[in-house]
Design an enzyme around this catalytic site. Structure first.
Site, PDB file in Angstrom:
ATOM      1  N   ARG A   1      -0.976  14.529 -13.453  1.00  0.00           N
ATOM      2  CA  ARG A   1      -2.342  14.180 -13.004  1.00  0.00           C
ATOM      3  C   ARG A   1      -2.951  12.994 -13.765  1.00  0.00           C
ATOM      4  O   ARG A   1      -4.168  12.850 -13.831  1.00  0.00           O
ATOM      5  CB  ARG A   1      -3.276  15.379 -13.106  1.00  0.00           C
ATOM      6  CG  ARG A   1      -2.829  16.518 -12.209  1.00  0.00           C
ATOM      7  CD  ARG A   1      -3.933  17.482 -11.892  1.00  0.00           C
ATOM      8  NE  ARG A   1      -3.406  18.491 -10.999  1.00  0.00           N
ATOM      9  CZ  ARG A   1      -2.740  19.573 -11.427  1.00  0.00           C
ATOM     10  NH1 ARG A   1      -2.550  19.773 -12.714  1.00  0.00           N
ATOM     11  NH2 ARG A   1      -2.293  20.440 -10.559  1.00  0.00           N
TER      12      ARG A   1
ATOM     13  N   ARG B   1     -16.720  -5.131  -4.381  1.00  0.00           N
ATOM     14  CA  ARG B   1     -15.300  -5.426  -4.640  1.00  0.00           C
ATOM     15  C   ARG B   1     -14.622  -6.032  -3.419  1.00  0.00           C
ATOM     16  O   ARG B   1     -13.626  -6.749  -3.545  1.00  0.00           O
ATOM     17  CB  ARG B   1     -14.561  -4.176  -5.123  1.00  0.00           C
ATOM     18  CG  ARG B   1     -13.138  -4.495  -5.584  1.00  0.00           C
ATOM     19  CD  ARG B   1     -12.518  -3.394  -6.400  1.00  0.00           C
ATOM     20  NE  ARG B   1     -11.189  -3.779  -6.839  1.00  0.00           N
ATOM     21  CZ  ARG B   1     -10.478  -3.160  -7.765  1.00  0.00           C
ATOM     22  NH1 ARG B   1     -10.980  -2.109  -8.359  1.00  0.00           N
ATOM     23  NH2 ARG B   1      -9.282  -3.579  -8.102  1.00  0.00           N
TER      24      ARG B   1
ATOM     25  N   HIS C   1      -2.977 -11.397   4.689  1.00  0.00           N
ATOM     26  CA  HIS C   1      -2.110 -10.222   4.849  1.00  0.00           C
ATOM     27  C   HIS C   1      -1.435 -10.215   6.215  1.00  0.00           C
ATOM     28  O   HIS C   1      -0.266  -9.844   6.339  1.00  0.00           O
ATOM     29  CB  HIS C   1      -2.926  -8.926   4.687  1.00  0.00           C
ATOM     30  CG  HIS C   1      -3.219  -8.600   3.246  1.00  0.00           C
ATOM     31  ND1 HIS C   1      -4.294  -7.834   2.867  1.00  0.00           N
ATOM     32  CD2 HIS C   1      -2.576  -8.930   2.101  1.00  0.00           C
ATOM     33  CE1 HIS C   1      -4.291  -7.713   1.541  1.00  0.00           C
ATOM     34  NE2 HIS C   1      -3.268  -8.369   1.053  1.00  0.00           N
TER      35      HIS C   1
ATOM     36  N   GLU D   1     -14.279  -0.078  -4.545  1.00  0.00           N
ATOM     37  CA  GLU D   1     -14.437  -0.901  -3.346  1.00  0.00           C
ATOM     38  C   GLU D   1     -15.335  -0.246  -2.302  1.00  0.00           C
ATOM     39  O   GLU D   1     -14.987  -0.105  -1.139  1.00  0.00           O
ATOM     40  CB  GLU D   1     -13.066  -1.248  -2.742  1.00  0.00           C
ATOM     41  CG  GLU D   1     -13.155  -2.491  -1.866  1.00  0.00           C
ATOM     42  CD  GLU D   1     -11.792  -3.089  -1.536  1.00  0.00           C
ATOM     43  OE1 GLU D   1     -11.045  -3.438  -2.448  1.00  0.00           O
ATOM     44  OE2 GLU D   1     -11.519  -3.191  -0.332  1.00  0.00           O
TER      45      GLU D   1
ATOM     46  N   LYS E   1     -13.242 -11.151 -11.918  1.00  0.00           N
ATOM     47  CA  LYS E   1     -12.760  -9.894 -11.337  1.00  0.00           C
ATOM     48  C   LYS E   1     -13.318  -8.701 -12.114  1.00  0.00           C
ATOM     49  O   LYS E   1     -13.759  -7.709 -11.517  1.00  0.00           O
ATOM     50  CB  LYS E   1     -11.224  -9.866 -11.324  1.00  0.00           C
ATOM     51  CG  LYS E   1     -10.723  -8.574 -10.740  1.00  0.00           C
ATOM     52  CD  LYS E   1      -9.303  -8.618 -10.268  1.00  0.00           C
ATOM     53  CE  LYS E   1      -9.007  -7.295  -9.558  1.00  0.00           C
ATOM     54  NZ  LYS E   1      -7.656  -7.152  -9.113  1.00  0.00           N
TER      55      LYS E   1
ATOM     56  N   ASN F   1     -11.511  -9.821  -1.464  1.00  0.00           N
ATOM     57  CA  ASN F   1     -10.608  -9.965  -0.318  1.00  0.00           C
ATOM     58  C   ASN F   1     -10.792 -11.288   0.413  1.00  0.00           C
ATOM     59  O   ASN F   1     -10.232 -11.471   1.503  1.00  0.00           O
ATOM     60  CB  ASN F   1     -10.803  -8.807   0.660  1.00  0.00           C
ATOM     61  CG  ASN F   1     -10.221  -7.525   0.110  1.00  0.00           C
ATOM     62  OD1 ASN F   1      -9.118  -7.525  -0.414  1.00  0.00           O
ATOM     63  ND2 ASN F   1     -10.974  -6.446   0.190  1.00  0.00           N
TER      64      ASN F   1
ATOM     65  N   HIS G   1      -7.998 -12.749   2.466  1.00  0.00           N
ATOM     66  CA  HIS G   1      -6.910 -11.770   2.507  1.00  0.00           C
ATOM     67  C   HIS G   1      -6.651 -11.175   3.888  1.00  0.00           C
ATOM     68  O   HIS G   1      -5.557 -10.659   4.126  1.00  0.00           O
ATOM     69  CB  HIS G   1      -7.153 -10.648   1.497  1.00  0.00           C
ATOM     70  CG  HIS G   1      -6.761 -11.039   0.092  1.00  0.00           C
ATOM     71  ND1 HIS G   1      -7.340 -12.102  -0.572  1.00  0.00           N
ATOM     72  CD2 HIS G   1      -5.837 -10.527  -0.770  1.00  0.00           C
ATOM     73  CE1 HIS G   1      -6.798 -12.217  -1.772  1.00  0.00           C
ATOM     74  NE2 HIS G   1      -5.886 -11.278  -1.921  1.00  0.00           N
TER      75      HIS G   1
ATOM     76  N   HIS H   1       2.325 -14.784  -1.671  1.00  0.00           N
ATOM     77  CA  HIS H   1       1.007 -14.196  -1.431  1.00  0.00           C
ATOM     78  C   HIS H   1      -0.072 -15.283  -1.535  1.00  0.00           C
ATOM     79  O   HIS H   1      -0.989 -15.360  -0.720  1.00  0.00           O
ATOM     80  CB  HIS H   1       0.757 -13.077  -2.443  1.00  0.00           C
ATOM     81  CG  HIS H   1      -0.599 -12.452  -2.312  1.00  0.00           C
ATOM     82  ND1 HIS H   1      -0.981 -11.732  -1.201  1.00  0.00           N
ATOM     83  CD2 HIS H   1      -1.679 -12.467  -3.144  1.00  0.00           C
ATOM     84  CE1 HIS H   1      -2.228 -11.315  -1.357  1.00  0.00           C
ATOM     85  NE2 HIS H   1      -2.673 -11.747  -2.529  1.00  0.00           N
TER      86      HIS H   1
ATOM     87  N   LYS I   1      -6.198  -1.018  -9.419  1.00  0.00           N
ATOM     88  CA  LYS I   1      -5.582  -0.624  -8.145  1.00  0.00           C
ATOM     89  C   LYS I   1      -4.093  -0.425  -8.395  1.00  0.00           C
ATOM     90  O   LYS I   1      -3.410  -1.336  -8.871  1.00  0.00           O
ATOM     91  CB  LYS I   1      -5.778  -1.705  -7.083  1.00  0.00           C
ATOM     92  CG  LYS I   1      -7.123  -1.630  -6.398  1.00  0.00           C
ATOM     93  CD  LYS I   1      -7.154  -2.555  -5.190  1.00  0.00           C
ATOM     94  CE  LYS I   1      -8.526  -2.547  -4.533  1.00  0.00           C
ATOM     95  NZ  LYS I   1      -8.633  -3.531  -3.442  1.00  0.00           N
TER      96      LYS I   1
ATOM     97  N   GLU J   1      -5.095 -17.398  -6.278  1.00  0.00           N
ATOM     98  CA  GLU J   1      -6.013 -16.294  -6.626  1.00  0.00           C
ATOM     99  C   GLU J   1      -7.098 -16.794  -7.587  1.00  0.00           C
ATOM    100  O   GLU J   1      -8.231 -16.334  -7.545  1.00  0.00           O
ATOM    101  CB  GLU J   1      -5.254 -15.115  -7.241  1.00  0.00           C
ATOM    102  CG  GLU J   1      -4.473 -14.252  -6.252  1.00  0.00           C
ATOM    103  CD  GLU J   1      -5.340 -13.321  -5.379  1.00  0.00           C
ATOM    104  OE1 GLU J   1      -6.574 -13.302  -5.519  1.00  0.00           O
ATOM    105  OE2 GLU J   1      -4.765 -12.621  -4.526  1.00  0.00           O
TER     106      GLU J   1
HETATM  107  N1  GLY Z   1      -6.806  -7.602  -5.387  1.00  0.00           N
HETATM  108  C1  GLY Z   1      -8.104  -7.222  -5.004  1.00  0.00           C
HETATM  109  C2  GLY Z   1      -8.674  -6.095  -5.811  1.00  0.00           C
HETATM  110  O1  GLY Z   1      -8.132  -5.752  -6.841  1.00  0.00           O
HETATM  111  O2  GLY Z   1      -9.651  -5.543  -5.417  1.00  0.00           O
END
Ligand code: GLY
Length: 371
Positions: free
Chosen positions: A121, A240, A251, A236, A226, A244, A247, A264, A143, A185
């Protein structure tokens, strides 16, 4: 050497950026003497930089019970690789006080981080990114996740690392195209929040001419932006989503080409150009701001060209975007540089705009040399 503190998750953590940040004192500060755990990396990364890491871990008194080598790239993020990781952790006898050390690019970090998030956990983990892209993006913000055959990052968790060590000396062995991927980025962060970052990119020919100190400044700038966004909205549910920018189309382009054609960064570079053009066509972005932003994006350098057949495939792929809610999706636009906004759009309209833009981009690209 630079440090950015990130106050997200249960305990704030530091991101260290610079040459030689991978050392005993810094590892000890987060991991503590006598800690144990597993090192997760890839053969390529260990061949290139493993010696430095193993020495630093040993000097810090870290007891590495096992080194697990995963495939490079998306191969590290399959359910099978994830299961292998959990099995290796269990066999090595890791417990709730153990650490995962993730050493590699974004895929290794995402997968090892998700194993850390779920084993017993949740246990602590350290991110040691070795690519520019992972230094400025995936290693920070918590993430973590893996892919399913039906989509990227469909299984994951928010799990903040205990420490991030971004040693810029690793960038010396990074192929130029991989470095450029990270620059996009950084550019994204500049467009969102920092004129200084945009100037640095423009004045160093897309960081290709950047000194080590300028590179550290660029990484620090992007990480700080960030970090501040993630601190406000770790999960998010609000701001957050600004991260994107570029993106959605990016994507879609990556998915349409099975992740084999574009880096990317290249894909989101096209995505940012699209966002600028869309903003201008909707009267949200002035012609002068749009021109300025387009010029800045192009300074990052040449990209794999868009081909006409990609337009329909990407148009379709954009309809399966994870950020879609019902029949709508949210696209990040820029009123002008450093003035991002969230624009809610009908998903079908968005997909059509994507298809049109890519068709036009392919027509412009026909004389571009291919990689
Ligand atoms: N790569 C975008 C984020 O971490 O929210």
């Amino acid at each position: 050497m630079k440090r950015v503190r990130v106050s997200a998750g249960r305990t704030p953590y530091d991101v260290w950026i610079g040459e030689g940040v991978l050392n005993r004192a810094r590892l000890r500060s987060a991991v503590g003497d006598g800690a144990d755990g597993i090192l997760i990396s890839s053969k390529r990364v260990m061949d290139l930089h493993g010696e430095a890491l193993v020495r630093a871990l040993r000097d810090a008194g870290f007891n590495s019970r096992r080194t697990l080598l995963l495939p490079d790239g998306e191969g590290a993020k399959t359910p099978r690789a994830f299961e292998r990781t959990l099995q290796a952790m269990a066999k090595a006898g890791l417990d709730r006080s153990s650490f995962v050390i993730a050493f590699g690019g974004g895929s290794i970090g995402d997968s090892a981080g998700f194993a850390a998030a779920t084993y017993m956990r949740g246990i602590r983990f350290v991110q040691i990114p070795t690519t520019l892209l992972s230094m400025v993006d995936s290693s920070v913000g918590g993430k973590t996740g893996i892919n399913l055959p039906s989509g990227k990052n469909l299984v994951g968790s928010f799990h903040q690392p205990a420490l991030v060590l971004a040693d810029v000396s690793f960038l010396r062995t990074l192929p130029p195209r991989e470095k450029q991927s990270g620059v996009y980025e950084i550019l994204k962060c500049g467009l969102l929040k920092s004129e200084r970052l945009l100037d640095l990119i423009a004045n160093t020919r897309g960081l290709r001419r950047a000194t080590t100190s300028q590179m550290e400044t660029a990484i620090e700038g992007a990480v700080r932006i960030k970090a501040r966004i993630v601190e406000r909205d770790e999960r998010e549910e609000g701001d957050r989503i600004l991260l994107n920018l570029g993106h959605t189309l990016g994507h879609a382009l990556e998915a349409a080409t099975a992740y084999r054609v574009f880096t990317h960064g290249e894909a989101i570079g096209y995505g940012m150009e699209f966002a600028v053009d869309l903003g201008e066509s909707l009267g949200i972005t002035s012609a002068a701001s749009a021109r300025l932003m387009r010029e800045t994006i192009l300074k990052v350098g040449i990209r794999a060209p868009i081909r006409p057949e990609m337009a329909t495939l990407a148009q379709r792929a954009s309809l399966t975007d994870k950020k879609r809610q019902g029949g709508h999706l949210r696209e990040i636009l820029l009123g002008r540089p450093q003035r991002p906004l969230v624009h809610r759009m009908d998903a079908q309209d968005f997909a059509r705009a994507t298809g049109r833009w890519l068709t036009a981009a392919a027509a412009r690209n026909t004389d571009t040399s291919s990689f």
